[in-house]
Every structure is written in C-alpha cells, then in structure tokens.
Write a protein that holds these residues in place. Structure first.
Motif, PDB file in Angstrom:
ATOM      1  N   LEU A   1       0.828  -1.213   0.000  1.00 42.40           N
ATOM      2  CA  LEU A   1       0.000   0.000   0.000  1.00 42.40           C
ATOM      3  C   LEU A   1       0.860   1.261   0.000  1.00 42.40           C
ATOM      4  N   VAL A   2       1.958   1.218   0.736  1.00 39.91           N
ATOM      5  CA  VAL A   2       2.872   2.366   0.762  1.00 39.91           C
ATOM      6  C   VAL A   2       3.598   2.499  -0.570  1.00 39.91           C
ATOM      7  N   TRP A   3       4.012   1.349  -1.139  1.00 38.90           N
ATOM      8  CA  TRP A   3       4.796   1.343  -2.372  1.00 38.90           C
ATOM      9  C   TRP A   3       3.947   1.654  -3.604  1.00 38.90           C
ATOM     10  N   LYS A   4       2.914   0.855  -3.817  1.00 40.12           N
ATOM     11  CA  LYS A   4       2.164   0.940  -5.070  1.00 40.12           C
ATOM     12  C   LYS A   4       1.127   2.069  -5.092  1.00 40.12           C
ATOM     13  N   LEU A   5       0.513   2.366  -3.944  1.00 43.35           N
ATOM     14  CA  LEU A   5      -0.526   3.401  -3.908  1.00 43.35           C
ATOM     15  C   LEU A   5      -0.007   4.724  -3.353  1.00 43.35           C
ATOM     16  N   ASP A   6       1.231   4.709  -2.855  1.00 40.45           N
ATOM     17  CA  ASP A   6       1.868   5.926  -2.343  1.00 40.45           C
ATOM     18  C   ASP A   6       1.029   6.595  -1.251  1.00 40.45           C
ATOM     19  N   ILE A   7       0.413   5.781  -0.404  1.00 38.10           N
ATOM     20  CA  ILE A   7      -0.356   6.296   0.732  1.00 38.10           C
ATOM     21  C   ILE A   7       0.609   6.548   1.884  1.00 38.10           C
ATOM     22  N   PRO A   8       0.455   7.649   2.625  1.00 32.17           N
ATOM     23  CA  PRO A   8       1.354   7.913   3.755  1.00 32.17           C
ATOM     24  C   PRO A   8       1.394   6.729   4.723  1.00 32.17           C
ATOM     25  N   PRO A   9       2.586   6.306   5.148  1.00 33.14           N
ATOM     26  CA  PRO A   9       2.727   5.126   6.015  1.00 33.14           C
ATOM     27  C   PRO A   9       1.894   5.187   7.291  1.00 33.14           C
ATOM     28  N   ILE A  10       1.789   6.364   7.898  1.00 31.17           N
ATOM     29  CA  ILE A  10       1.038   6.469   9.151  1.00 31.17           C
ATOM     30  C   ILE A  10      -0.446   6.183   8.909  1.00 31.17           C
ATOM     31  N   VAL A  11      -0.954   6.584   7.739  1.00 29.09           N
ATOM     32  CA  VAL A  11      -2.362   6.344   7.399  1.00 29.09           C
ATOM     33  C   VAL A  11      -2.581   4.861   7.103  1.00 29.09           C
ATOM     34  N   VAL A  12      -1.676   4.281   6.318  1.00 28.82           N
ATOM     35  CA  VAL A  12      -1.778   2.866   5.970  1.00 28.82           C
ATOM     36  C   VAL A  12      -1.786   1.993   7.222  1.00 28.82           C
ATOM     37  N   THR A  13      -0.792   2.190   8.085  1.00 32.41           N
ATOM     38  CA  THR A  13      -0.641   1.287   9.233  1.00 32.41           C
ATOM     39  C   THR A  13      -1.675   1.554  10.326  1.00 32.41           C
ATOM     40  N   LEU A  14      -2.178   2.776  10.393  1.00 29.57           N
ATOM     41  CA  LEU A  14      -3.283   3.036  11.315  1.00 29.57           C
ATOM     42  C   LEU A  14      -4.536   2.301  10.839  1.00 29.57           C
ATOM     43  N   GLY A  15      -4.737   2.274   9.510  1.00 30.01           N
ATOM     44  CA  GLY A  15      -5.871   1.549   8.944  1.00 30.01           C
ATOM     45  C   GLY A  15      -5.743   0.050   9.124  1.00 30.01           C
ATOM     46  N   THR A  16      -4.557  -0.492   8.823  1.00 23.74           N
ATOM     47  CA  THR A  16      -4.380  -1.936   8.957  1.00 23.74           C
ATOM     48  C   THR A  16      -4.391  -2.365  10.422  1.00 23.74           C
ATOM     49  N   LEU A  17      -3.950  -1.497  11.314  1.00 26.58           N
ATOM     50  CA  LEU A  17      -4.069  -1.784  12.753  1.00 26.58           C
ATOM     51  C   LEU A  17      -5.511  -2.106  13.106  1.00 26.58           C
ATOM     52  N   THR A  18      -6.426  -1.247  12.650  1.00 28.88           N
ATOM     53  CA  THR A  18      -7.843  -1.441  12.942  1.00 28.88           C
ATOM     54  C   THR A  18      -8.391  -2.687  12.247  1.00 28.88           C
ATOM     55  N   ILE A  19      -7.975  -2.900  10.999  1.00 25.47           N
ATOM     56  CA  ILE A  19      -8.439  -4.062  10.238  1.00 25.47           C
ATOM     57  C   ILE A  19      -7.980  -5.363  10.902  1.00 25.47           C
ATOM     58  N   TYR A  20      -6.712  -5.423  11.275  1.00 24.67           N
ATOM     59  CA  TYR A  20      -6.171  -6.648  11.884  1.00 24.67           C
ATOM     60  C   TYR A  20      -6.851  -6.949  13.214  1.00 24.67           C
ATOM     61  N   ARG A  21      -7.106  -5.898  14.001  1.00 20.15           N
ATOM     62  CA  ARG A  21      -7.815  -6.106  15.277  1.00 20.15           C
ATOM     63  C   ARG A  21      -9.228  -6.637  15.020  1.00 20.15           C
ATOM     64  N   GLY A  22      -9.879  -6.092  13.993  1.00 12.55           N
ATOM     65  CA  GLY A  22     -11.219  -6.568  13.651  1.00 12.55           C
ATOM     66  C   GLY A  22     -11.202  -8.011  13.177  1.00 12.55           C
TER      67      GLY A  22
END
Length: 328
Positions: free
Chosen positions: A111-132
C-alpha cells in the motif's frame, strides 16, 4: 561522524541504565540480583524483537503502527491452529505464524509502495483491520492454557545453559539484524533511503521496493512475536498487546532511532527496549502508581525525542558549515 554519534548515544544509554539500576537498588536491592536481571531481560525479549523490526521501517522514513495488531492476529491464529490440531508439530505452527506476519507486513508495504499512501495512514488503517479480523476469526472467544498443548507452551519456557530459550532467541535475532544492517546491501539501502531518498534513487536503490522489504521484515518479526506472546502467557484474546505499538516505537526513539529516518542502530534499539523494560519492571516493585508510571514513561520518551532532535540539528549545522567552507 554518524558512527561516533551513535556510539555515544549507546554509551549514554548504558550509563542511564546503570544509573537507573543503582537508584532502584537503593529502594529495593533484590531487583539488581543477577537472576532477577536475567528475568527482566527475558521479559523484554519480545519488545526487543519488535523494536528491531520497527527500526528497519523507521530507517526508511516510514512507521508501522500495526505491529502489535499483527502480533495479536498471528498469535491468535497460532493458538487456534494448535487448539484445533493439537498434534500438529510446533515448528509448523511457528512457521505459519511467521508467514502470516510477513504477509500482513507485505500488505502495508504494498500500500505504501504501489498506492503511495502515507505510512502512518496505511498502518493506522491496517491496525484497525487486523484487530477486527481477530474478532471475526475467534468470535471474541479466548483460548486458554488448557486448550493449548504442552509442546506449544514449552518453547519460551524451556532453558538452555540456565537461560530461557526466549532470551536466546532474542540474542540470535539481534545477531542476525547486526549482520543484515552492517553487511548486506538491504541494510545499507535502509540507511541510504532514510538519509536521502532522492540521492538513493541515483545510486540504483528502488525506494518503494526497499520500503516494502522493511515492512515484510517487521511483519515477519511481529508474526514470530505473536507465537512467542501467546505461548509464553498461555492465553490468546482479541486485545492481545493492545497499545504495545507505542512501547515499540518508544524503544526505538529512546535508542536513538530518528523518526526522520536514516539514523539508528541495532544496539541503540536493543538498549532503548532494555531501558524501557527496566522502567516497566521496576516501577511496580518500588510502589509507583500506574498513573505515575505512565507519566514517567511519557517523560522519558519526550526527553529522548528532544535529545534526538538536538543531535540531528547539530549534525545539520556541521554539514552546513562544511558546505559553506567548501564554497568559500
């Protein structure tokens, strides 16, 4: 100059840890007994492993807020696999947890590499997804000690030469990370990318791919830590290691790993984790309230960030003076 700075930071941390132990010994002498210090190291081993993975990511000017959630999901998957198939060899379960952790880390990297999304946004999102996903996977149910096989729980508790295998494993990972960071093109790419991404491109370093590999590395270590966590504490539940990502980042920052990237060392990250581990183990022993513990930990982190910022500012001034002298 950077190596000298890092060495000084590591020596500063060694002195700080020794001074902290002396102060604790005044209040509670048994804390500094060799056996207890070995237990403190063992308690900090998982944090050390995770801090090393986070260090690799931070060096590339990224951050991984999802490491604790990755640990929790990988640990829950390992525990459920063991509960469902008690006869399954433990090495296969560990391999599955590591593979899952690496896969979850690779999602962040892609997500950081291919979509160039800021790392803090990506990992904050995946944090929530993984917990869910943990809740969806387990249905909110706990897996307790009686549901885990003895072999599954044995590895972290087993001893070799009087030292727990968990501690030995952390030492092995420290040694591997030293080799990776100092002796391999990947380790050098982490530093080069964090130091100057634009210059790194001209040296042939693929910025996106390097960051992707850093996230895969952090995910792999998180997956391994997931098994170690649930097997050591003999319990798996939705909120495993909730908030632990802050401790992981704090260990790196205290150890001199620059949030701006490009500056850090394996020794610094390890010492930062140990410093935090000593504080967290010692404060309850000397009857410091949980609220005061939080305040003390937060103060330590702020001081560490301030020291890092001043060091980087000083380094920038030296570079500027050299540039002015060259043009003068």
């Amino acid at each position: 100059m950077m190596k000298l700075l890092l060495k000084n930071r590591e020596m500063l941390l060694v002195v700080a840890i020794i001074a902290l132990l002396v102060l604790i010994a005044i209040r509670f002498p048994p804390f500094v007994a060799l056996g207890n210090l070995a237990n403190v190291y063992n308690d900090t081993s998982i944090l050390i492993i995770l801090a090393l993975g986070q260090m690799a990511v931070i060096l590339t000017r990224c951050i991984d807020l999802s490491m604790a959630a990755n640990l929790a999901l990988s640990g829950m998957a390992a525990a459920m696999l063991n509960a469902a198939f008690p006869g399954l060899p433990v090495p296969l379960i560990i391999l599955a947890a590591v593979a899952l952790g690496a896969f979850l880390g690779s999602i962040n990297g892609l997500l950081v590499w291919k979509l160039d999304i800021p790392p803090i946004v990506v990992t904050l999102g995946t944090l929530t997804i993984y917990r869910g996903l943990i809740f969806l996977l387990s249905g909110g149910a706990w897996i307790n000690a009686h549901q885990m096989s003895d072999a599954f729980k044995a590895l972290p508790r087993a001893t070799l030469l009087g030292f727990p295998l968990l501690s030995w494993l952390s030492l092995v990972i420290i040694a591997i990370m030293v080799v990776v960071m100092r002796r391999t093109p990947l380790g050098r790419a982490f530093f080069a990318l964090g130091g100057n991404p634009h210059a790194a491109v001209y040296t042939g370093i693929d910025v996106g791919r390097t960051r992707f590999l850093a996230y895969c590395l952090s995910g792999t270590l998180a997956g391994l830590s997931g098994y170690l966590w649930v097997s050591r504490y003999a319990v798996a539940y939705v909120d495993i290691a909730a908030g632990f990502e802050l401790d992981i980042i704090a260990a790196c920052v205290i150890g001199g790993v620059s949030i701006a990237g490009g500056i850090g060392s394996v020794g610094g990250a390890v010492l930062g984790a140990l410093f935090l581990g000593v504080i967290k183990n010692a404060l309850p022993v000397i009857n410091i309230s949980p609220f005061a513990q939080m305040a003390i930990s937060g103060t330590v982190i702020i001081i560490a960030v301030a020291v890092n910022a001043r060091a980087e500012k000083r380094k920038g001034r030296v570079i500027l003076r050299k540039a002015e002298a060259a043009h003068g």
